[in-house]
Design a protein around this motif. Structure first.
Motif, mmCIF file in Angstrom:
data_model
loop_
_atom_site.group_PDB
_atom_site.id
_atom_site.type_symbol
_atom_site.label_atom_id
_atom_site.label_comp_id
_atom_site.label_asym_id
_atom_site.label_seq_id
_atom_site.Cartn_x
_atom_site.Cartn_y
_atom_site.Cartn_z
ATOM 1 N N GLY A 83 134.755 122.662 182.276
ATOM 2 C CA GLY A 83 135.897 122.555 183.174
ATOM 3 C C GLY A 83 136.615 121.237 182.939
ATOM 4 N N PRO A 84 137.704 120.951 183.676
ATOM 5 C CA PRO A 84 138.456 119.698 183.519
ATOM 6 C C PRO A 84 137.575 118.476 183.748
ATOM 7 C CG PRO A 84 139.661 121.270 184.870
ATOM 8 C CD PRO A 84 138.291 121.844 184.686
ATOM 9 N N ASN A 86 137.895 115.955 185.504
ATOM 10 C CA ASN A 86 137.812 115.452 186.882
ATOM 11 C C ASN A 86 137.248 116.497 187.840
ATOM 12 O OD1 ASN A 86 139.949 117.207 186.782
ATOM 13 N ND2 ASN A 86 141.343 115.942 188.006
ATOM 14 N N SER A 87 136.631 117.529 187.282
ATOM 15 C CA SER A 87 136.123 118.624 188.115
ATOM 16 C C SER A 87 134.675 118.390 188.517
ATOM 17 C CB SER A 87 136.239 119.957 187.377
ATOM 18 O OG SER A 87 135.356 119.979 186.264
ATOM 19 N N ILE A 88 134.246 119.107 189.535
ATOM 20 C CA ILE A 88 132.851 119.039 189.983
ATOM 21 C C ILE A 88 131.917 119.557 188.892
ATOM 22 C CG2 ILE A 88 131.197 119.962 191.653
ATOM 23 C CD1 ILE A 88 133.437 120.003 193.710
ATOM 24 N N GLN A 89 132.346 120.604 188.208
ATOM 25 C CA GLN A 89 131.530 121.195 187.156
ATOM 26 C C GLN A 89 131.272 120.186 186.031
ATOM 27 O OE1 GLN A 89 133.063 124.901 185.685
ATOM 28 N NE2 GLN A 89 131.488 125.132 184.115
ATOM 29 N N ILE A 174 132.168 114.640 195.692
ATOM 30 C CA ILE A 174 131.274 115.474 194.880
ATOM 31 C C ILE A 174 129.845 115.345 195.417
ATOM 32 C CG2 ILE A 174 130.431 115.968 192.565
ATOM 33 C CD1 ILE A 174 132.956 114.698 191.457
#
Length: 215
Positions: A83-84, A86-89, A174
């Motif tokens: 994912g991006p 800056n994403s949680i993933q 997060i």
């Protein structure tokens, strides 16, 4: 999503963490295994005690780089998986890789699964995951060390600073990072149990960075 790239990254992270810098530097330049002296750990603190400040600094920097590099392998996995950035993933992938590197430091395949306490490698991971919080940890470590000269106490308090800063100062959204910060506290308490006992009894040894060598 599990892919061949993420599995390969986890394996690489463990191998990065398993590089026994203290053991290899001790054997290459001094002909000794640092695990047979001092506290018996293959980490930066014991290297300072046994081999002196130059070797200790080298081990500390290299161990930090191990954690930092392994954690940032997340950038090589691919956005379709992580994912991006800056994403949680993506943050979860970084945490997984960093934790794997720390486990490699604790149980290095290249040194008979006898490693150090993982603080420097853990710090490298924190640098990659949350740089501002890492800098706050550095500040706490320096202040405590300058006033006490106890590396163990400085490491413990700096480690506890991370989750507190994440929750109360930076208020990270997060949850996995917050949970990871709490897990750091548990890990530090477990790996520093003997140090804590010695601190309570007043028997913990101090580290003098200006002393050339401790026999």
């Amino acid at each position: 999503m599990i892919s061949i790239y993420s599995i390969s990254a986890l394996i690489a992270a463990y191998l990065f963490g398993s590089i026994p810098t203290a053991v290899w530097i001790g054997q290459a330049f001094y002909g000794i295994d640092v695990r047979e002296y001092g506290s018996g750990n293959a980490g930066a603190t014991n290297t300072f005690r046994v081999l002196g400040k130059k070797s200790g600094m080298a081990v500390m920097i290299l161990d930090i780089l191990k954690g930092y590099t392994a954690t940032n392998l997340a950038y090589l996995i691919g956005l379709s998986v992580t994912g991006p950035h800056n994403s949680i993933q993506f943050a979860n992938y970084q945490l997984a890789l960093g934790i794997t590197a720390v486990m490699g430091h604790l149980f290095p395949i290249f040194a008979g699964f006898r490693g150090g306490k993982g603080i420097a490698t853990l710090f490298g991971m924190i640098l990659a995951v949350h740089f501002p919080a890492a800098m706050l940890c550095v500040l706490v470590f320096i202040l405590v060390f300058l006033t006490s000269k106890y590396v163990s106490l400085s490491s413990i308090l700096a480690g506890f600073t991370f989750p507190l800063s994440i929750i109360f100062v930076f208020q990270s959204p997060i949850r996995s990072v917050v949970l990871y910060g709490m897990c750091i506290c548990v890990l530090i308490l477990v790996t520093h149990q003997k140090n804590i006992e010695r601190l309570i009894k007043g028997k913990e040894s101090k580290v003098d960075l200006f002393k050339k060598k401790v026999g």
